[in-house]
Write a protein that holds these residues in place. Structure first.
Motif, PDB file in Angstrom:
ATOM      1  N   SER A  89      41.312  -6.133 -19.335  1.00  0.00           N
ATOM      2  CA  SER A  89      42.106  -5.168 -18.576  1.00  0.00           C
ATOM      3  C   SER A  89      43.050  -5.851 -17.596  1.00  0.00           C
ATOM      4  N   THR A  90      42.558  -6.884 -16.926  1.00  0.00           N
ATOM      5  CA  THR A  90      43.382  -7.582 -15.936  1.00  0.00           C
ATOM      6  C   THR A  90      44.607  -8.185 -16.583  1.00  0.00           C
ATOM      7  N   LEU A 110      55.441  -0.248  -9.008  1.00  0.00           N
ATOM      8  CA  LEU A 110      54.639  -1.223  -9.738  1.00  0.00           C
ATOM      9  C   LEU A 110      53.192  -1.218  -9.251  1.00  0.00           C
ATOM     10  N   LYS A 111      53.023  -1.186  -7.946  1.00  0.00           N
ATOM     11  CA  LYS A 111      51.685  -1.179  -7.358  1.00  0.00           C
ATOM     12  C   LYS A 111      50.951   0.122  -7.686  1.00  0.00           C
ATOM     13  N   ALA A 112      51.659   1.257  -7.566  1.00  0.00           N
ATOM     14  CA  ALA A 112      51.032   2.560  -7.822  1.00  0.00           C
ATOM     15  C   ALA A 112      50.598   2.681  -9.282  1.00  0.00           C
ATOM     16  N   TYR A 113      51.467   2.290 -10.219  1.00  0.00           N
ATOM     17  CA  TYR A 113      51.138   2.379 -11.644  1.00  0.00           C
ATOM     18  C   TYR A 113      49.947   1.492 -11.993  1.00  0.00           C
ATOM     19  N   SER A 114      49.907   0.284 -11.414  1.00  0.00           N
ATOM     20  CA  SER A 114      48.810  -0.639 -11.701  1.00  0.00           C
ATOM     21  C   SER A 114      47.468  -0.049 -11.262  1.00  0.00           C
ATOM     22  N   LEU A 115      47.461   0.579 -10.085  1.00  0.00           N
ATOM     23  CA  LEU A 115      46.226   1.187  -9.580  1.00  0.00           C
ATOM     24  C   LEU A 115      45.802   2.378 -10.441  1.00  0.00           C
ATOM     25  N   HIS A 116      46.782   3.178 -10.880  1.00  0.00           N
ATOM     26  CA  HIS A 116      46.458   4.321 -11.744  1.00  0.00           C
ATOM     27  C   HIS A 116      45.801   3.844 -13.047  1.00  0.00           C
ATOM     28  N   VAL A 117      46.371   2.813 -13.658  1.00  0.00           N
ATOM     29  CA  VAL A 117      45.837   2.307 -14.929  1.00  0.00           C
ATOM     30  C   VAL A 117      44.438   1.721 -14.728  1.00  0.00           C
ATOM     31  N   LYS A 118      44.245   0.986 -13.646  1.00  0.00           N
ATOM     32  CA  LYS A 118      42.930   0.403 -13.366  1.00  0.00           C
ATOM     33  C   LYS A 118      41.876   1.497 -13.190  1.00  0.00           C
ATOM     34  N   ARG A 119      42.240   2.558 -12.432  1.00  0.00           N
ATOM     35  CA  ARG A 119      41.286   3.671 -12.230  1.00  0.00           C
ATOM     36  C   ARG A 119      40.941   4.336 -13.563  1.00  0.00           C
ATOM     37  N   VAL A 126      36.430   2.145 -21.766  1.00  0.00           N
ATOM     38  CA  VAL A 126      36.763   1.655 -23.104  1.00  0.00           C
ATOM     39  C   VAL A 126      37.862   0.611 -22.976  1.00  0.00           C
ATOM     40  N   LEU A 127      37.993  -0.219 -23.994  1.00  0.00           N
ATOM     41  CA  LEU A 127      39.077  -1.191 -24.017  1.00  0.00           C
ATOM     42  C   LEU A 127      40.393  -0.477 -24.273  1.00  0.00           C
ATOM     43  N   ALA A 128      41.482  -1.076 -23.828  1.00  0.00           N
ATOM     44  CA  ALA A 128      42.803  -0.441 -23.984  1.00  0.00           C
ATOM     45  C   ALA A 128      43.130  -0.179 -25.448  1.00  0.00           C
ATOM     46  N   ILE A 129      42.720  -1.080 -26.332  1.00  0.00           N
ATOM     47  CA  ILE A 129      43.014  -0.898 -27.756  1.00  0.00           C
ATOM     48  C   ILE A 129      42.145   0.191 -28.376  1.00  0.00           C
ATOM     49  N   GLN A 130      41.142   0.671 -27.631  1.00  0.00           N
ATOM     50  CA  GLN A 130      40.262   1.732 -28.136  1.00  0.00           C
ATOM     51  C   GLN A 130      40.583   3.099 -27.546  1.00  0.00           C
ATOM     52  N   VAL A 131      41.555   3.163 -26.657  1.00  0.00           N
ATOM     53  CA  VAL A 131      41.878   4.418 -25.975  1.00  0.00           C
ATOM     54  C   VAL A 131      42.419   5.447 -26.967  1.00  0.00           C
ATOM     55  N   GLU A 132      41.925   6.658 -26.836  1.00  0.00           N
ATOM     56  CA  GLU A 132      42.416   7.779 -27.640  1.00  0.00           C
ATOM     57  C   GLU A 132      42.951   8.858 -26.696  1.00  0.00           C
ATOM     58  N   SER A 158      52.480   9.384 -15.832  1.00  0.00           N
ATOM     59  CA  SER A 158      53.631   8.503 -16.052  1.00  0.00           C
ATOM     60  C   SER A 158      53.181   7.052 -16.184  1.00  0.00           C
ATOM     61  N   ALA A 159      52.222   6.655 -15.341  1.00  0.00           N
ATOM     62  CA  ALA A 159      51.694   5.283 -15.402  1.00  0.00           C
ATOM     63  C   ALA A 159      51.007   5.026 -16.736  1.00  0.00           C
ATOM     64  N   LEU A 160      50.200   5.990 -17.193  1.00  0.00           N
ATOM     65  CA  LEU A 160      49.478   5.813 -18.447  1.00  0.00           C
ATOM     66  C   LEU A 160      50.415   5.840 -19.648  1.00  0.00           C
ATOM     67  N   LYS A 161      51.485   6.632 -19.551  1.00  0.00           N
ATOM     68  CA  LYS A 161      52.471   6.659 -20.632  1.00  0.00           C
ATOM     69  C   LYS A 161      53.158   5.304 -20.766  1.00  0.00           C
ATOM     70  N   PHE A 162      53.540   4.735 -19.621  1.00  0.00           N
ATOM     71  CA  PHE A 162      54.190   3.418 -19.669  1.00  0.00           C
ATOM     72  C   PHE A 162      53.208   2.369 -20.189  1.00  0.00           C
ATOM     73  N   PHE A 163      51.974   2.448 -19.729  1.00  0.00           N
ATOM     74  CA  PHE A 163      50.964   1.470 -20.129  1.00  0.00           C
ATOM     75  C   PHE A 163      50.693   1.544 -21.628  1.00  0.00           C
ATOM     76  N   MET A 164      50.460   2.750 -22.144  1.00  0.00           N
ATOM     77  CA  MET A 164      50.107   2.886 -23.549  1.00  0.00           C
ATOM     78  C   MET A 164      51.309   2.654 -24.463  1.00  0.00           C
ATOM     79  N   LYS A 165      52.459   3.204 -24.084  1.00  0.00           N
ATOM     80  CA  LYS A 165      53.643   3.133 -24.957  1.00  0.00           C
ATOM     81  C   LYS A 165      54.317   1.765 -24.904  1.00  0.00           C
ATOM     82  N   ASP A 166      54.597   1.277 -23.684  1.00  0.00           N
ATOM     83  CA  ASP A 166      55.390   0.060 -23.554  1.00  0.00           C
ATOM     84  C   ASP A 166      54.548  -1.207 -23.511  1.00  0.00           C
ATOM     85  N   THR A 167      53.310  -1.092 -23.025  1.00  0.00           N
ATOM     86  CA  THR A 167      52.475  -2.292 -22.905  1.00  0.00           C
ATOM     87  C   THR A 167      51.595  -2.487 -24.134  1.00  0.00           C
TER      88      THR A 167
END
Length: 377
Positions: A89-90, A110-119, A126-132, A158-167
């Motif tokens: 995750s890190t 950047l800071k806000a999105y990172s905290l949202h994804v971590k929470r 679950v691992l990021a590759i296992q997220v549904e 918005s944070a999760l959309k960027f994380f899942m779609k772009d990352t």
């Protein structure tokens, strides 16, 4: 780490670590028909099998992330390829931060999105590759049930959309998720006497200057702490707010009383670059420090309203509107991109409400007038 993804009729090859190694550049130069896109800072190659085979031959030992659709389309090419998608995750969050920087996101976002994804990852377990999609839906419902504001839930989405779609290249996970309806809340506003009590409650000249600026110029707390001495234009009586929300510059009004206070403050404190330096004078004060200054002032002034330092900005706008200032000028002073954002103060202002008499007052006045006339007979 190298990322390979589709881009119209081309493939994009991005090296995430900077600067690129010499041997990596030498490998890229061996690929036929590669092109360097200086604007986007990435390489492009034709989206065809021969180019991909060429790429695999030169980069087989590099850690590479392949876009899932591309991996599926050309699975026979990549089956013996050393494809690595980070599962830690890190590492993924760090990769997201790098992508956000490349896209010009602010440090605050950047800071806000990172905290949202971590929470979210801590909650879903679950691992990021296992997220549904169900994992994201459950998390958003959990936030709503905890009475988190709709704006907070929207930011989390918005944070999760960027994380899942772009990352993670998993746009299918969050593509159709609905957003909570925006709440129609009115800002908390202080009246004139409350503002005076707060401004007069502090003896520390630095703290007083901070709150004077917040109210007299309608500044956000993040804008106040990032002011430099050169941003105060005493000849034109304006303050230059640089690269604030939305990465925009603007000018706002500098009041005469605030300027006099700032001059006294400058003589006593002698700031060198930042108008309000922190403990380390090479850095500016933190936003939290200014918020604490306001909280202390509010307590000393005996204000019971549930207000924050941002309420001074709301009060600035509302009092200008009640004083007859055109809402278009207020929009410019506040730095609002849309006039609709500024129009919320028309619902807070009591300028027109004062002209309206309550039916109870009219009823009691008529009753008193009737008794008076009856007594004369």
């Amino acid at each position: 780490m190298i990322v390979v993804k589709t881009y119209t009729a081309l493939l994009v090859i991005v090296r995430m670590s900077q600067p690129p190694k010499k041997e990596w550049l030498e490998k890229m130069e061996r690929i036929v028909d590669r092109r360097w896109d200086n604007k986007n800072r990435w390489w492009t190659v034709p989206n065809q099998e021969t180019t991909l085979r060429d790429f695999v031959m030169h980069f087989n030992n590099e850690p590479v992330i392949i876009e899932p659709d591309l991996l599926k389309k050309y699975h026979w090419i990549f089956e013996n390829f050393t494809v690595k998608l980070p599962v830690d995750s890190t590492e993924l969050i760090e990769r997201m931060k790098m992508l956000m920087k490349l896209n010009g996101f602010s440090h605050r976002t950047l800071k806000a999105y990172s905290l949202h994804v971590k929470r979210f990852l801590d909650y879903s377990k679950v691992l990021a590759i296992q997220v549904e999609t169900q994992h994201v839906e459950d998390y958003l419902i959990e936030l709503i049930q905890k009475n988190c504001s709709h704006s907070y839930v929207n930011q989390a989405l918005s944070a999760l959309k960027f994380f899942m779609k772009d990352t993670c290249f998993r746009k299918d996970i969050v593509y159709q998720l609905p957003r909570p309806k925006k709440e129609n809340k009115l800002p908390d506003v202080l009246n004139y006497s409350e503002v005076l009590k707060i401004l007069g409650s502090l003896s520390n000249i630095k703290h007083k200057a901070l709150l004077y600026l917040a109210y007299s110029s309608g500044l956000r707390v993040g804008e106040i702490v990032r002011l430099r001495i050169r941003d105060i234009d005493s000849e034109r009586m304006v303050i230059h707010v640089r690269q604030s929300k939305g990465r925009k510059d603007r000018y706002t009004v500098l009041s005469e009383s605030t300027l006099l206070l700032l001059r006294d403050y400058f003589k006593k404190e002698r700031p060198e670059d930042w108008l309000f330096p922190g403990m380390d004078r090479r850095k500016h004060m933190t936003e939290r420090s200014v918020q604490k200054v306001f909280e202390k002032a509010r307590e000393q002034a005996g204000i019971l309203k549930d207000v924050s330092i941002h309420s001074l900005r709301h009060s600035f706008a509302t009092h200008l509107l009640e004083g007859g200032t055109d809402i278009r000028y207020i929009q410019e002073l506040l730095g609002h991109q849309s006039s609709k954002t500024t129009e919320i103060y028309t619902h807070v202002s009591v300028r027109d409400a004062r002209r309206i008499q309550s039916p109870l007052d009219r009823l009691l006045q008529d009753e008193g007038r009737g008794k008076s006339e009856k007594g004369k007979i």
